[in-house]
Enzyme design. Structure first.
Site, PDB file in Angstrom:
ATOM      1  N   ASP A   1      35.138  79.178  36.105  1.00 39.58           N
ATOM      2  CA  ASP A   1      36.013  78.232  35.406  1.00 39.58           C
ATOM      3  C   ASP A   1      37.318  78.983  35.107  1.00 39.58           C
ATOM      4  OD1 ASP A   1      37.049  76.129  33.866  1.00 39.58           O
ATOM      5  OD2 ASP A   1      35.863  76.614  32.088  1.00 39.58           O
TER       6      ASP A   1
ATOM      7  N   HIS B   1      30.652  71.687  26.824  1.00 36.19           N
ATOM      8  CA  HIS B   1      31.045  70.635  27.769  1.00 36.19           C
ATOM      9  C   HIS B   1      29.763  70.068  28.411  1.00 36.19           C
ATOM     10  CE1 HIS B   1      33.505  68.233  30.204  1.00 36.19           C
ATOM     11  NE2 HIS B   1      34.078  69.121  30.983  1.00 36.19           N
TER      12      HIS B   1
ATOM     13  N   GLN C   1      29.652  67.854  31.737  1.00 37.34           N
ATOM     14  CA  GLN C   1      29.918  68.670  32.920  1.00 37.34           C
ATOM     15  C   GLN C   1      28.634  69.350  33.397  1.00 37.34           C
ATOM     16  OE1 GLN C   1      32.939  69.398  34.747  1.00 37.34           O
ATOM     17  NE2 GLN C   1      31.316  70.152  36.078  1.00 37.34           N
TER      18      GLN C   1
ATOM     19  N   ARG D   1      29.737  63.866  38.174  1.00 38.79           N
ATOM     20  CA  ARG D   1      30.110  63.487  36.819  1.00 38.79           C
ATOM     21  C   ARG D   1      29.897  61.985  36.623  1.00 38.79           C
ATOM     22  NH1 ARG D   1      33.551  66.709  33.945  1.00 38.79           N
ATOM     23  NH2 ARG D   1      32.899  65.279  32.292  1.00 38.79           N
TER      24      ARG D   1
ATOM     25  N   CYS E   1      33.906  73.823  37.797  1.00 38.85           N
ATOM     26  CA  CYS E   1      34.001  72.533  37.097  1.00 38.85           C
ATOM     27  C   CYS E   1      35.339  71.852  37.375  1.00 38.85           C
ATOM     28  CB  CYS E   1      33.782  72.716  35.608  1.00 38.85           C
ATOM     29  SG  CYS E   1      34.953  73.860  34.859  1.00 38.85           S
TER      30      CYS E   1
ATOM     31  N   ARG F   1      37.160  63.887  23.427  1.00 41.58           N
ATOM     32  CA  ARG F   1      37.573  65.213  23.932  1.00 41.58           C
ATOM     33  C   ARG F   1      38.534  65.791  22.914  1.00 41.58           C
ATOM     34  NH1 ARG F   1      39.398  67.387  29.831  1.00 41.58           N
ATOM     35  NH2 ARG F   1      37.149  67.203  30.029  1.00 41.58           N
TER      36      ARG F   1
HETATM   37  N1  NVA Z   1      37.126  75.623  30.016  1.00 42.34           N
HETATM   38  C1  NVA Z   1      38.004  74.593  30.482  1.00 42.34           C
HETATM   39  C2  NVA Z   1      37.226  73.479  31.103  1.00 42.34           C
HETATM   40  C3  NVA Z   1      38.077  72.396  31.713  1.00 42.34           C
HETATM   41  C4  NVA Z   1      37.246  71.305  32.283  1.00 42.34           C
HETATM   42  C5  NVA Z   1      38.850  74.078  29.317  1.00 42.34           C
HETATM   43  O1  NVA Z   1      38.301  73.911  28.219  1.00 42.34           O
HETATM   44  O2  NVA Z   1      40.036  73.858  29.499  1.00 42.34           O
HETATM   45  N1   CP Z   2      35.846  69.293  34.693  1.00 43.62           N
HETATM   46  C1   CP Z   2      36.526  68.510  33.838  1.00 43.62           C
HETATM   47  O1   CP Z   2      36.079  68.209  32.719  1.00 43.62           O
HETATM   48  O2   CP Z   2      37.703  68.059  34.332  1.00 43.62           O
HETATM   49  P1   CP Z   2      38.816  67.262  33.506  1.00 43.62           P
HETATM   50  O3   CP Z   2      39.421  68.221  32.531  1.00 43.62           O
HETATM   51  O4   CP Z   2      39.788  66.813  34.566  1.00 43.62           O
HETATM   52  O5   CP Z   2      38.168  66.101  32.817  1.00 43.62           O
END
Ligand code: NVA
Ligand code: CP
Length: 318
Positions: free
Chosen positions: A235, A141, A144, A303, A275, A114
């Site tokens: 989101d 992502h 997800q 997930r 999400c 990540r």
């Molecule tokens: N768009 C959000 C998704 C979090 C799961 C982010 O990148 O923070």
């Molecule tokens: N939806 C998602 O990826 O959540 P986290 O940021 O908690 O992993």
């Protein structure tokens, strides 16, 4: 397309050793077979023991769902996870990614990353001799989105021809939804304020993948966008790394909230997905969030099942 155990195994056979950096790394048959395997794992119809394989988690951003679902998925497959946050490894002190990736390939069997830039993830994959999985970048992502499409299947059965409207920022989640919708024949409309559209290159890529029966659209009018939609999705307005834009985004995104009024303009049986994490009163109202919490938490649970299917496939455990 519905697969039996043998069908799933043959559709997934060539995923062994593969990276999953983008939704588009797997074709539509492989993606649907992954969803079928996830369902079999979820119902207990299928059990897979990988025999003590190790997943390394390199997370440069916060995470609840992705981190825990990967950890639990690996435990259920008889394997283990090691936490390799840059803060606790030499990565945080400047050890080059190309060395880290090659070293970890000698210890681990798969890594999930990540991070911010997609190029950084691709760099990990370039230097690793083991599969690398996208656990979220600024661009995509994909894990997800597998869970999202599994949740849509659970609600409606067939995916083909469904319409999903995403209301909010044209971000990583919107990108992967567009690409996966294009791949699986789901119409995707993105309703966002001007200046917050998905990346043009991603939209073009999705258009190239989509068949002539699948429509992909970007609009600035949430009410017209939700008409005829069976799935509404949202989101956060400010993603991780955009915290300093939070206040200006709150202004720009006014009117792009899934609340009862917007929801009433969608199909009567529409489901709402998020999400998570959610910001009630911003991208979703507290009422809609609570009324649709069952589906939203099914989505979060999924997930676990899709990532178990993904890990089993890339590790060749089928
Ligand atoms: N768009 C959000 C998704 C979090 C799961 C982010 O990148 O923070
Ligand atoms: N939806 C998602 O990826 O959540 P986290 O940021 O908690 O992993």
């Amino acid at each position: 397309m519905k697969y039996n155990h043998l069908g799933v195994a043959s559709a997934l056979a060539n995923l062994r050793g593969r990276d999953y950096l983008s939704v588009t790394d797997f074709d539509s048959d492989q993606t649907l077979a992954l969803l079928d395997l996830a369902k079999q794992l979820k119902t207990g119809e299928r059990r897979i023991d990988l025999g003590n394989r190790v997943l390394g988690l390199i997370f440069s951003k916060a995470s609840t769902r992705t981190r825990v679902s990967f950890q639990v998925a690996m435990a259920r497959l008889g394997g283990q996870t090691v936490d390799l946050n840059p803060q606790v490894t030499q990565l945080g002190r400047g050890e080059p990614l190309e060395d880290t990736s090659r070293v970890l390939s000698r210890f681990c069997d798969v890594i999930a990353v990540r991070t911010f830039g997609q190029e950084e993830l691709e760099n990990y994959a370039h230097w690793a001799s083991i599969p690398v999985l996208n656990a979220l970048t600024d661009l995509e992502h994909p894990c997800q989105i597998l869970a999202d499409f599994l949740t849509i299947q659970e609600s409606f059965g067939e995916l083909l021809g469904r319409t999903l409207t995403y209301v909010g920022d044209g971000n990583n989640v919107a990108h992967s939804l567009l690409l996966c919708g294009a791949l699986l024949g789901v119409n995707v409309k993105v309703a966002c304020p001007k200046g917050f559209e998905p990346a043009p290159a991603i939209f073009q890529q999705a258009k190239l993948i989509a068949s002539s029966n699948t429509s992909l659209e970007i609009t600035h009018d949430p009410f017209s966008a939700v008409k005829g939609a069976q799935v509404l999705y949202t989101d956060v307005w400010a993603s991780m790394g955009q915290e300093q834009e939070k206040i200006s985004r709150e202004k720009a995104f006014k009117g792009f909230c899934i609340d009862e009024e917007l929801l009433s303009a969608a199909d009567p049986g529409a489901i709402v997905l998020h999400c998570l994490p959610a910001h009630r009163g911003e991208e979703i109202s507290a009422e809609v969030m609570e009324r649709h919490s069952r589906t939203i938490f099914d989505q979060a649970e999924n997930r676990l099942h899709v990532q178990q299917a993904l890990l089993a496939s890339v590790l060749g455990g089928l």
